[in-house]
Scaffold this active site. Structure first.
Site, PDB file in Angstrom:
ATOM      1  N   ASP A 141     -24.094   9.245  25.603  1.00 11.16           N
ATOM      2  CA  ASP A 141     -23.161   9.115  24.483  1.00 11.16           C
ATOM      3  C   ASP A 141     -23.542  10.093  23.366  1.00 11.16           C
ATOM      4  O   ASP A 141     -23.331   9.821  22.190  1.00 11.16           O
ATOM      5  CB  ASP A 141     -23.181   7.670  23.955  1.00 11.16           C
ATOM      6  CG  ASP A 141     -22.006   7.384  23.034  1.00 11.16           C
ATOM      7  OD1 ASP A 141     -22.102   6.412  22.243  1.00 11.16           O
ATOM      8  OD2 ASP A 141     -20.997   8.124  23.084  1.00 11.16           O
ATOM      9  N   LYS A 144     -21.242  16.081  23.779  1.00 10.29           N
ATOM     10  CA  LYS A 144     -20.477  16.031  25.046  1.00 10.29           C
ATOM     11  C   LYS A 144     -20.778  17.234  25.939  1.00 10.29           C
ATOM     12  O   LYS A 144     -20.698  17.131  27.152  1.00 10.29           O
ATOM     13  CB  LYS A 144     -18.986  15.911  24.751  1.00 10.29           C
ATOM     14  CG  LYS A 144     -18.671  14.769  23.776  1.00 10.29           C
ATOM     15  CD  LYS A 144     -19.367  13.459  24.134  1.00 10.29           C
ATOM     16  CE  LYS A 144     -19.372  12.487  22.973  1.00 10.29           C
ATOM     17  NZ  LYS A 144     -20.339  11.359  23.175  1.00 10.29           N
ATOM     18  N   ASP A 169     -19.926   7.868  28.208  1.00  8.98           N
ATOM     19  CA  ASP A 169     -18.852   7.571  27.268  1.00  8.98           C
ATOM     20  C   ASP A 169     -18.039   8.840  27.011  1.00  8.98           C
ATOM     21  O   ASP A 169     -18.518   9.957  27.220  1.00  8.98           O
ATOM     22  CB  ASP A 169     -19.434   7.064  25.942  1.00  8.98           C
ATOM     23  CG  ASP A 169     -18.342   6.511  25.013  1.00  8.98           C
ATOM     24  OD1 ASP A 169     -18.553   6.518  23.793  1.00  8.98           O
ATOM     25  OD2 ASP A 169     -17.284   6.083  25.523  1.00  8.98           O
ATOM     26  N   ASN A 170     -16.797   8.679  26.580  1.00 15.91           N
ATOM     27  CA  ASN A 170     -15.944   9.768  26.086  1.00 15.91           C
ATOM     28  C   ASN A 170     -15.573  10.821  27.104  1.00 15.91           C
ATOM     29  O   ASN A 170     -15.398  11.997  26.744  1.00 15.91           O
ATOM     30  CB  ASN A 170     -16.628  10.460  24.891  1.00 15.91           C
ATOM     31  CG  ASN A 170     -17.107   9.504  23.854  1.00 15.91           C
ATOM     32  OD1 ASN A 170     -18.304   9.382  23.600  1.00 15.91           O
ATOM     33  ND2 ASN A 170     -16.174   8.783  23.250  1.00 15.91           N
ATOM     34  N   GLU A 199     -12.649   4.202  20.853  1.00 11.44           N
ATOM     35  CA  GLU A 199     -13.022   3.037  20.046  1.00 11.44           C
ATOM     36  C   GLU A 199     -12.081   2.833  18.855  1.00 11.44           C
ATOM     37  O   GLU A 199     -11.743   3.757  18.133  1.00 11.44           O
ATOM     38  CB  GLU A 199     -14.480   3.175  19.544  1.00 11.44           C
ATOM     39  CG  GLU A 199     -14.836   4.504  18.931  1.00 11.44           C
ATOM     40  CD  GLU A 199     -15.449   5.480  19.935  1.00 11.44           C
ATOM     41  OE1 GLU A 199     -15.135   5.371  21.144  1.00 11.44           O
ATOM     42  OE2 GLU A 199     -16.219   6.351  19.534  1.00 11.44           O
TER      43      GLU A 199
HETATM   44  O1  LIG Z   1     -19.627  13.196  19.222  1.00  8.80           O
HETATM   45  C1  LIG Z   1     -19.760  12.037  19.604  1.00  8.80           C
HETATM   46  N1  LIG Z   1     -20.967  11.516  19.855  1.00  8.80           N
HETATM   47  C2  LIG Z   1     -22.162  12.364  19.702  1.00  8.80           C
HETATM   48  C3  LIG Z   1     -22.620  12.441  18.233  1.00  8.80           C
HETATM   49  C4  LIG Z   1     -23.779  13.394  18.016  1.00  8.80           C
HETATM   50  C5  LIG Z   1     -24.928  13.101  18.962  1.00  8.80           C
HETATM   51  C6  LIG Z   1     -26.204  13.803  18.555  1.00  8.80           C
HETATM   52  N2  LIG Z   1     -27.262  13.362  19.449  1.00  8.80           N
HETATM   53  C7  LIG Z   1     -27.696  12.109  19.548  1.00  8.80           C
HETATM   54  C8  LIG Z   1     -28.721  12.060  20.469  1.00  8.80           C
HETATM   55  C9  LIG Z   1     -28.904  13.354  20.950  1.00  8.80           C
HETATM   56  C10 LIG Z   1     -29.820  13.925  21.859  1.00  8.80           C
HETATM   57  N3  LIG Z   1     -29.769  15.239  22.104  1.00  8.80           N
HETATM   58  C11 LIG Z   1     -28.859  16.009  21.469  1.00  8.80           C
HETATM   59  C12 LIG Z   1     -27.949  15.518  20.567  1.00  8.80           C
HETATM   60  C13 LIG Z   1     -27.979  14.167  20.302  1.00  8.80           C
HETATM   61  C14 LIG Z   1     -18.550  11.171  19.706  1.00  8.80           C
HETATM   62  C15 LIG Z   1     -17.366  11.596  19.095  1.00  8.80           C
HETATM   63  C16 LIG Z   1     -16.213  10.792  19.145  1.00  8.80           C
HETATM   64  C17 LIG Z   1     -14.948  11.243  18.501  1.00  8.80           C
HETATM   65  C18 LIG Z   1     -14.986  11.866  17.255  1.00  8.80           C
HETATM   66  C19 LIG Z   1     -13.809  12.287  16.656  1.00  8.80           C
HETATM   67  C20 LIG Z   1     -12.593  12.082  17.299  1.00  8.80           C
HETATM   68  F1  LIG Z   1     -11.452  12.468  16.693  1.00  8.80           F
HETATM   69  C21 LIG Z   1     -12.543  11.466  18.541  1.00  8.80           C
HETATM   70  C22 LIG Z   1     -13.731  11.055  19.142  1.00  8.80           C
HETATM   71  C23 LIG Z   1     -16.241   9.553  19.798  1.00  8.80           C
HETATM   72  C24 LIG Z   1     -17.428   9.132  20.412  1.00  8.80           C
HETATM   73  O2  LIG Z   1     -17.493   7.932  21.076  1.00  8.80           O
HETATM   74  C25 LIG Z   1     -18.577   9.938  20.375  1.00  8.80           C
HETATM   75  O3  LIG Z   1     -19.698   9.477  21.022  1.00  8.80           O
HETATM   76 MG   LIG Z   2     -19.196   7.843  22.309  1.00 10.30          MG
END
Ligand SMILES: O=C(NCCCCCn1ccc2cnccc21)c1cc(-c2ccc(F)cc2)cc(O)c1O
Ligand SMILES: [Mg+2]
Length: 214
Positions: A141, A144, A169-170, A199
C-alpha cells in the site's frame, strides 16, 4: 503552524475512540474520513476484504508497506495470533509519528514493529535485521510504482515461501498496471482480483491477491 491531516486524524481518534479498543479506533478514522476529511486509508469496504484475507491466511509473519496513519496496521494487528511477527514500513516520518500514536491508542503497540525507511533499502536487510526467513502475508500500500520492483526484491532475497500471500491495494486507482501484468502472467503466482471502491468514494478500485506457488 497549521496542523497536518494525519495530526487532525489523530485528534479525532483521541476524541472519539476508546483507548485499547481497536474497533473504535477503526470506526473513528472511518467517521473522520467520511465526515471531515478524505484520507488515503484502505477504508472500511476494502478493509473488510483485507480482514477476510488476513483471517484466512492466519499468518505467523506479516509485512505491510505503507503504514500511513496506521489504519490498516490496526485492522491487521487486531486479527493476529499471539507471537505473530508484524513489520510495517513508513517512508514519511510525520506519518510514522502519527501512526505510532494511533497504534498505541488501539493498544496494539506490542504486536507491531514500525520501521521508517524506503522499501527498496529495507527489503534486502529484513532477514538480517529482523530474523525473518519468509513472510506469510504481505500488504502492499505504498508508492504504486514500487509494487513491481519490490515483489522482484522479495523473490530475489528469498522472502516468499510456497503459500505466501501478497495483497495489493489500489490496483485500479491510482493503479499499478505493471504489477498487475506481472502477477497475472507469471506462472509463479495464482492471482485473484477483489473488486471494490476507492476508500470513502464510489470510484472503482480493488485489491489483487496473489498466492506464491514456489
Ligand atoms: O499514494 C498512495 N499511497 C502511498 C502513499 C505514500 C507511501 C510512501 N511510503 C510508505 C512506505 C514506503 C516504503 N517505501 C517507499 C515509499 C513508502 C495512495 C493514494 C491514493 C489516492 C490518492 C489520490 C486520489 F485522487 C486517489 C487515490 C489512495 C490510496 O489508497 C493510496 O494508498
Ligand atoms: Mg492504498
Amino acid at each position: 503552524t497549521r496542523s497536518t491531516r494525519p495530526q487532525r486524524m489523530l485528534k479525532a481518534v483521541q476524541k472519539n475512540a476508546i483507548r485499547g479498543n481497536p474497533e473504535s479506533v477503526i470506526s473513528a478514522i472511518d467517521y473522520f474520513c467520511k465526515h471531515s476529511e478524505w484520507a488515503m486509508n484502505v477504508g472500511d469496504e476494502k478493509g473488510c476484504i483485507l480482514d477476510s484475507v488476513v483471517t484466512e491466511v492466519d499468518p505467523s509473519t506479516v509485512l505491510e508497506l505503507g503504514t500511513y496513519c496506521g489504519y490498516s496496521t490496526v485492522r491487521i494487528a487486531r486479527l493476529l495470533s499471539p507471537g505473530t511477527k508484524f513489520i510495517t514500513v513508513e517512508f514519511n516520518p510525520a506519518s510514522a509519528e502519527v501512526a505510532r500514536k494511533i497504534i498505541a491508542y488501539a493498544g496494539l503497540q506490542d504486536k507491531v514493529t514500525l520501521v521508517e525507511g524506503a522499501s527498496g533499502d529495507l527489503i534486502p536487510q529484513i532477514k538480517k535485521l529482523y530474523g525473518i526467513t519468509t513472510f506469510d502475508f504481505i500488504f502492499l500500500d505504498h508508492w504504486k510504482d514500487r509494487y513491481l520492483p519490490d515483489i522482484k526484491l522479495f523473490e530475489e532475497y528469498g522472502l516468499l515461501g510456497k503459500g505466501s500471500v501478497l495483497l495489493a491495494d489500489n490496483v485500479i486507482c491510482p493503479g499499478t498496471p505493471e504489477y498487475l501484468e506481472y502477477v497475472r502472467n507469471s506462472p509463479r503466482y495464482e492471482s485473484r482480483y477483489y473488486p471494490s471502491h476507492l476508500e470513502y468514494t464510489k470510484v472503482e478500485d480493488g485489491l489483487e491477491k496473489s498466492l506464491f506457488l514456489g
